[in-house]
Write a protein that holds these residues in place. Structure first.
Motif, PDB file in Angstrom:
ATOM      1  N   SER A 106      56.245  42.682  98.041  1.00 15.92           N
ATOM      2  CA  SER A 106      56.464  43.306  96.740  1.00 15.92           C
ATOM      3  C   SER A 106      55.433  42.857  95.720  1.00 15.92           C
ATOM      4  N   ALA A 107      55.055  41.586  95.780  1.00 12.34           N
ATOM      5  CA  ALA A 107      54.036  41.087  94.858  1.00 12.34           C
ATOM      6  C   ALA A 107      52.703  41.798  95.088  1.00 12.34           C
ATOM      7  N   ALA A 108      52.328  41.951  96.351  1.00  7.16           N
ATOM      8  CA  ALA A 108      51.068  42.634  96.661  1.00  7.16           C
ATOM      9  C   ALA A 108      51.109  44.091  96.222  1.00  7.16           C
ATOM     10  N   ALA A 109      52.229  44.764  96.469  1.00  6.41           N
ATOM     11  CA  ALA A 109      52.353  46.157  96.055  1.00  6.41           C
ATOM     12  C   ALA A 109      52.285  46.282  94.538  1.00  6.41           C
ATOM     13  N   ALA A 110      52.918  45.350  93.820  1.00  6.96           N
ATOM     14  CA  ALA A 110      52.890  45.395  92.358  1.00  6.96           C
ATOM     15  C   ALA A 110      51.472  45.252  91.824  1.00  6.96           C
ATOM     16  N   VAL A 111      50.669  44.411  92.471  1.00  8.13           N
ATOM     17  CA  VAL A 111      49.270  44.237  92.044  1.00  8.13           C
ATOM     18  C   VAL A 111      48.497  45.537  92.212  1.00  8.13           C
ATOM     19  N   LEU A 112      48.615  46.172  93.377  1.00  3.71           N
ATOM     20  CA  LEU A 112      47.866  47.416  93.597  1.00  3.71           C
ATOM     21  C   LEU A 112      48.355  48.537  92.689  1.00  3.71           C
ATOM     22  N   LYS A 113      49.642  48.573  92.416  1.00  5.88           N
ATOM     23  CA  LYS A 113      50.145  49.578  91.479  1.00  5.88           C
ATOM     24  C   LYS A 113      49.521  49.390  90.101  1.00  5.88           C
ATOM     25  N   ARG A 114      49.385  48.127  89.696  1.00  4.79           N
ATOM     26  CA  ARG A 114      48.776  47.861  88.389  1.00  4.79           C
ATOM     27  C   ARG A 114      47.301  48.252  88.368  1.00  4.79           C
ATOM     28  N   VAL A 115      46.616  48.038  89.470  1.00  3.24           N
ATOM     29  CA  VAL A 115      45.208  48.429  89.529  1.00  3.24           C
ATOM     30  C   VAL A 115      45.085  49.936  89.323  1.00  3.24           C
ATOM     31  N   VAL A 116      45.959  50.689  89.974  1.00  2.00           N
ATOM     32  CA  VAL A 116      45.938  52.139  89.799  1.00  2.00           C
ATOM     33  C   VAL A 116      46.385  52.517  88.396  1.00  2.00           C
ATOM     34  N   LEU A 117      47.451  51.889  87.928  1.00  4.40           N
ATOM     35  CA  LEU A 117      48.010  52.194  86.620  1.00  4.40           C
ATOM     36  C   LEU A 117      47.001  51.968  85.502  1.00  4.40           C
ATOM     37  N   GLU A 118      46.248  50.868  85.615  1.00  2.00           N
ATOM     38  CA  GLU A 118      45.299  50.494  84.563  1.00  2.00           C
ATOM     39  C   GLU A 118      43.896  51.013  84.821  1.00  2.00           C
ATOM     40  N   GLY A 119      43.675  51.604  85.998  1.00  2.00           N
ATOM     41  CA  GLY A 119      42.359  52.161  86.295  1.00  2.00           C
ATOM     42  C   GLY A 119      41.289  51.117  86.539  1.00  2.00           C
ATOM     43  N   GLY A 120      41.666  49.941  86.967  1.00  2.00           N
ATOM     44  CA  GLY A 120      40.680  48.896  87.228  1.00  2.00           C
ATOM     45  C   GLY A 120      41.286  47.516  87.105  1.00  2.00           C
ATOM     46  N   PHE A 121      40.401  46.533  86.884  1.00  2.00           N
ATOM     47  CA  PHE A 121      40.807  45.128  86.845  1.00  2.00           C
ATOM     48  C   PHE A 121      41.018  44.682  85.402  1.00  2.00           C
ATOM     49  N   LYS A 122      42.034  45.194  84.742  1.00  2.00           N
ATOM     50  CA  LYS A 122      42.283  44.820  83.351  1.00  2.00           C
ATOM     51  C   LYS A 122      43.193  43.593  83.267  1.00  2.00           C
ATOM     52  N   SER A 123      44.288  43.599  84.009  1.00  2.00           N
ATOM     53  CA  SER A 123      45.170  42.432  84.005  1.00  2.00           C
ATOM     54  C   SER A 123      45.234  41.782  85.372  1.00  2.00           C
ATOM     55  N   VAL A 124      44.432  42.286  86.310  1.00  2.00           N
ATOM     56  CA  VAL A 124      44.418  41.766  87.680  1.00  2.00           C
ATOM     57  C   VAL A 124      43.001  41.343  88.031  1.00  2.00           C
ATOM     58  N   GLY A 125      42.858  40.137  88.542  1.00  2.00           N
ATOM     59  CA  GLY A 125      41.555  39.679  88.983  1.00  2.00           C
ATOM     60  C   GLY A 125      41.105  40.400  90.243  1.00  2.00           C
ATOM     61  N   ALA A 126      39.803  40.535  90.437  1.00  2.00           N
ATOM     62  CA  ALA A 126      39.269  41.250  91.594  1.00  2.00           C
ATOM     63  C   ALA A 126      39.677  40.586  92.902  1.00  2.00           C
ATOM     64  N   ASP A 127      39.656  39.265  92.935  1.00  2.00           N
ATOM     65  CA  ASP A 127      40.007  38.563  94.166  1.00  2.00           C
ATOM     66  C   ASP A 127      41.495  38.710  94.484  1.00  2.00           C
ATOM     67  N   VAL A 128      42.333  38.680  93.444  1.00  2.00           N
ATOM     68  CA  VAL A 128      43.759  38.886  93.652  1.00  2.00           C
ATOM     69  C   VAL A 128      44.008  40.298  94.152  1.00  2.00           C
ATOM     70  N   ALA A 129      43.293  41.257  93.608  1.00  2.00           N
ATOM     71  CA  ALA A 129      43.442  42.641  94.068  1.00  2.00           C
ATOM     72  C   ALA A 129      43.050  42.776  95.529  1.00  2.00           C
ATOM     73  N   GLU A 130      42.029  42.044  95.958  1.00  2.00           N
ATOM     74  CA  GLU A 130      41.608  42.117  97.363  1.00  2.00           C
ATOM     75  C   GLU A 130      42.657  41.505  98.292  1.00  2.00           C
ATOM     76  N   VAL A 131      43.244  40.393  97.879  1.00  2.24           N
ATOM     77  CA  VAL A 131      44.313  39.796  98.681  1.00  2.24           C
ATOM     78  C   VAL A 131      45.488  40.770  98.779  1.00  2.24           C
ATOM     79  N   ALA A 132      45.840  41.398  97.669  1.00  2.00           N
ATOM     80  CA  ALA A 132      46.933  42.368  97.678  1.00  2.00           C
ATOM     81  C   ALA A 132      46.615  43.541  98.592  1.00  2.00           C
ATOM     82  N   ARG A 133      45.366  43.975  98.599  1.00  5.44           N
ATOM     83  CA  ARG A 133      44.972  45.089  99.466  1.00  5.44           C
ATOM     84  C   ARG A 133      45.154  44.730 100.931  1.00  5.44           C
ATOM     85  N   ILE A 134      44.797  43.513 101.297  1.00  6.17           N
ATOM     86  CA  ILE A 134      44.939  43.078 102.693  1.00  6.17           C
ATOM     87  C   ILE A 134      46.403  43.050 103.102  1.00  6.17           C
TER      88      ILE A 134
END
Length: 692
Positions: A106-134
């Motif tokens: 759920s944590a990983a899904a929430a990160v990717l949802k935020r990336v889509v919601l915000e259109g980029g890395f606004k509140s999510v770090g790039a490395d955290v987004a990559e871990v969530a993607r994996i």
């Protein structure tokens, strides 16, 4: 009678009944009590009516309901994931491990949802987004394997990530950040699911239209990706320990994995993982780019190359979770966003509770043995849940249930609410269920916010809300409650024609489906006794797509006149219940006795409080004439005979607001004993010696 049921006392007194004030007495025709433990089942006479079934804890406790609903798919075509938020018992190592895995998904899904919601890395770090993607990619592979292949039944394995990477994901500050004021990009959400749009696949899993991601063309990297590789190599050659952080991620278009952690054609590979190996060979940038492209598209990359090599860098990064600057985000996000959107889109069509989970990863923790909202708290931090539940302690004070919180709840006048719906069961064999034709809406005391996890914002229990300073503010209504007509008017005012029809077309049918499904799951667990009945209080929540979610089932729901709404409705529910369990059977007995006298045929006696079965059988007496004591009235002034048909019953008798929604065929229950585990009631008698 025991408990504060003045409406029961008033309703029966109007019918000419007398009250036996000795609550422990065995002389009664109807016993209405607060707890099932107050009823001594073994001492009951067949004609005595009681308001509880034995062993109803299978549905009325938090643990029992979760376990029973786990068998839901065996009793019909419903899956409990469609109407019941997933829950976990934190009782032993296995159940705790299941929850921890679910929390990480759920944590990983929430990160990717935020990336889509915000259109980029606004509140999510790039490395955290990559871990969530994996993590999400691994989950998607598991789901694909279950649907498309003969997959063994064990749970999916989490990807191999370092402790540092898991910490980066779970400790991300994005879960507490507010959502964009304009709502952001809502493409992460799945379209509302309707039962008539579902289809069953050959494995019994529910499948909806799935997103098919375009396959990448093999033959090299794009210009932007070549630039990233060049920059990564330059940084690695210069000994920069921040390789892969400032540059973010190089995306090789396409997605996929072999389900075992390996990478197949089109997988995403981080520059941080590949650049050190490239620079070690002293290749030129063009040669290195070609080799990376050919390796990732046609060759094999070690599984751990898919994980950002944070621990392999030349030193720990000081701010792994810090958002990248706008310029870097623009360079890196074009390809990454395409990949994430494709991944999120497919997961949204395959995960039943995707919309409900939201973007904050909030979980609600409930003590297993408490009621009326006591001890319930909401959290989105893993460590806070562990500390609160004491699951790491040798001896915990309480046992807890942790359940995924409904983050996309429908909000009315800035408040969250739930719906209290009454359900009456008059028999378990055959299962006979009545659904009351009205209900009421309970609002929380404070405005709703996922940044503020106060119980006053998220729990609508009257016993909790009344302690808030805002409880009597009357921002919503007097007593923080609405009746059903008021709520339906609100739906019509805010959603137009669709909202006007929503209750009858969508909400009520979904509630009935959840009621019937939840009760069918417990048929084998609850004692089947004739002349017993039970009124249950079902609590539902609606999400912003008007999907119905079951929260819990309450035994002996409160019938107190705590607000003007409950003062009116509770008395009405009680009186209508007496109609079903007392008036209708007595009326049928009188009608059938008269018919038997006219035809000269003896009346048939049938113990049971459900009148529908009696009418279909040509009339049967629920209570024998010998059962009527001096305190019972035989008058049937409260029953309308041959009146208009009411709510699914075909005998024309008045059942008030109770609608018959289920009457299953009778079945032969499993024996109540196994082997030599027999219980003998009574007292042995010695045989007298004969006289000489």
């Amino acid at each position: 009678m025991s408990g504060s049921y003045q409406d029961v006392r008033d309703s029966l007194t109007r019918r000419g009944w007398y009250e036996n004030c000795d609550v422990a007495s065995s002389c009664f025709d109807l016993k209405w009590c607060l707890k099932a433990a107050d009823i001594h089942e073994t001492a009951l006479v067949s004609h005595q009516i009681v308001n509880h079934f034995s062993k109803a804890a299978a549905i009325t406790t938090k643990c029992g309901l979760g376990r029973s609903l786990g068998n839901c798919s065996w009793f019909g075509n419903s899956d409990s994931l469609e109407f019941f938020p997933r829950s976990h018992e934190l009782f032993d190592a296995d159940t705790i491990a299941d929850w921890e895995a679910d929390f990480k998904w759920s944590a990983a899904a929430a990160v990717l949802k935020r990336v889509v919601l915000e259109g980029g890395f606004k509140s999510v770090g790039a490395d955290v987004a990559e871990v969530a993607r994996i993590v999400c990619n691994t989950r998607l592979c598991y789901i694909r394997d279950m649907i498309e292949e003969d997959y063994p039944g064990h749970s999916p394995a989490l990807p191999e990530l370092t402790a540092h990477q898991w910490a980066a994901l779970l400790d991300s500050g994005c879960y507490t950040q507010p959502l964009p004021e304009d709502g952001g990009d809502q493409s992460w959400r799945a379209p509302p699911r309707r039962r008539d749009q579902e289809r069953e696949d050959e494995h019994g899993l529910r499948g909806w239209t799935t997103y098919q991601q375009p396959q990448a063309e093999v033959g090299g990297l794009g210009a932007a990706q070549e630039g990233e590789v060049d920059a990564a190599m330059a940084a690695a050659a210069a000994g920069d320990g921040n390789t892969g952080s400032a540059i973010s991620i190089a995306i090789l278009e396409g997605a996929g994995c072999d389900g075992h952690g390996g990478v197949v054609t089109g997988e995403i590979v981080t520059v941080a993982a590949l650049a050190p190996a490239v620079t070690a060979t002293s290749e030129s940038a063009p040669v290195a780019r070609d080799r990376i492209a050919s390796t990732t598209h046609g060759g094999s990359v070690p599984a751990k190359a898919t994980v950002a090599a944070t621990d392999a860098s030349h030193g720990a990064r000081a701010a792994l979770d810090a958002p990248v600057d706008a310029e870097t985000a623009c360079v890196a996000s074009a390809a990454f966003m395409a990949e994430v959107r494709g991944l999120v889109s497919e997961l949204a069509t395959r995960v039943p509770q995707w919309n409900m989970d939201g973007c904050h990863n909030v979980w609600i923790v409930k003590p297993a043995g408490k009621s009326r909202g006591r001890g319930i708290q909401c959290f989105n931090d893993y460590r806070d849940i562990v500390k609160y539940t004491q699951i790491r302690e040798a001896v915990a004070e309480d046992r807890y249930i942790v359940q995924k919180y409904i983050e996309t709840a429908l909000i009315v006048r800035r408040r969250k609410f739930d719906i209290r719906q009454w359900v009456l069961v008059t028999d378990w064999n055959p299962l006979t269920i009545y659904f009351y034709d009205t209900c009421y809406v309970r609002f929380c005391a404070s405005d709703y916010s996922l940044e503020d996890l106060s119980v006053y914002s998220h729990l609508s229990n009257n016993s909790i809300a009344k302690h808030s300073d805002e409880f009597k503010s009357k921002d919503v209504s007097d007593g923080n409650m609405w009746d059903l007509p008021t709520f339906r008017r609100h739906l019509a005012d805010t959603r137009g024609a669709e909202g006007d029809a929503a209750w009858d077309a969508r909400i009520k049918p979904a509630m009935i489906n959840a009621v019937v499904s939840s009760l069918k799951c417990a048929v084998d667990m609850i004692e089947h006794r004739k002349n017993s009945f039970d009124v249950y209080g079902y609590d539902f929540v609606l999400d912003d797509d008007l999907q119905v979610w079951l929260l819990e089932i309450n035994a002996s729901p409160s019938m107190e006149h705590s607000t003007p709404i409950t003062a009116q409705l509770c008395a009405q529910v009680i009186d209508d219940t007496i109609k079903v369990v007392v008036d209708v059977p007595e009326c049928l007995k009188a009608v059938n006795a008269a018919a038997a006298t006219a035809t000269g045929v003896g009346a048939h006696a049938d113990a049971g409080v459900d009148a529908g079965a009696h009418a279909e059988a040509g009339g049967a007496a629920a209570l024998g004439a010998e059962a009527r004591g001096p305190g019972r009235s035989s008058a049937h002034a409260h029953v309308v005979v041959n009146a208009r048909k009411r709510h699914g019953s075909d005998d024309g008798l008045d059942r008030g607001g109770w609608e018959l929604v289920c009457k299953d065929a009778s079945f032969v229950p499993n024996p109540a004993y196994c082997g030599l585990e027999l219980t003998v009631f009574g007292q042995g008698q010695s045989q007298g010696q004969g006289q000489g």
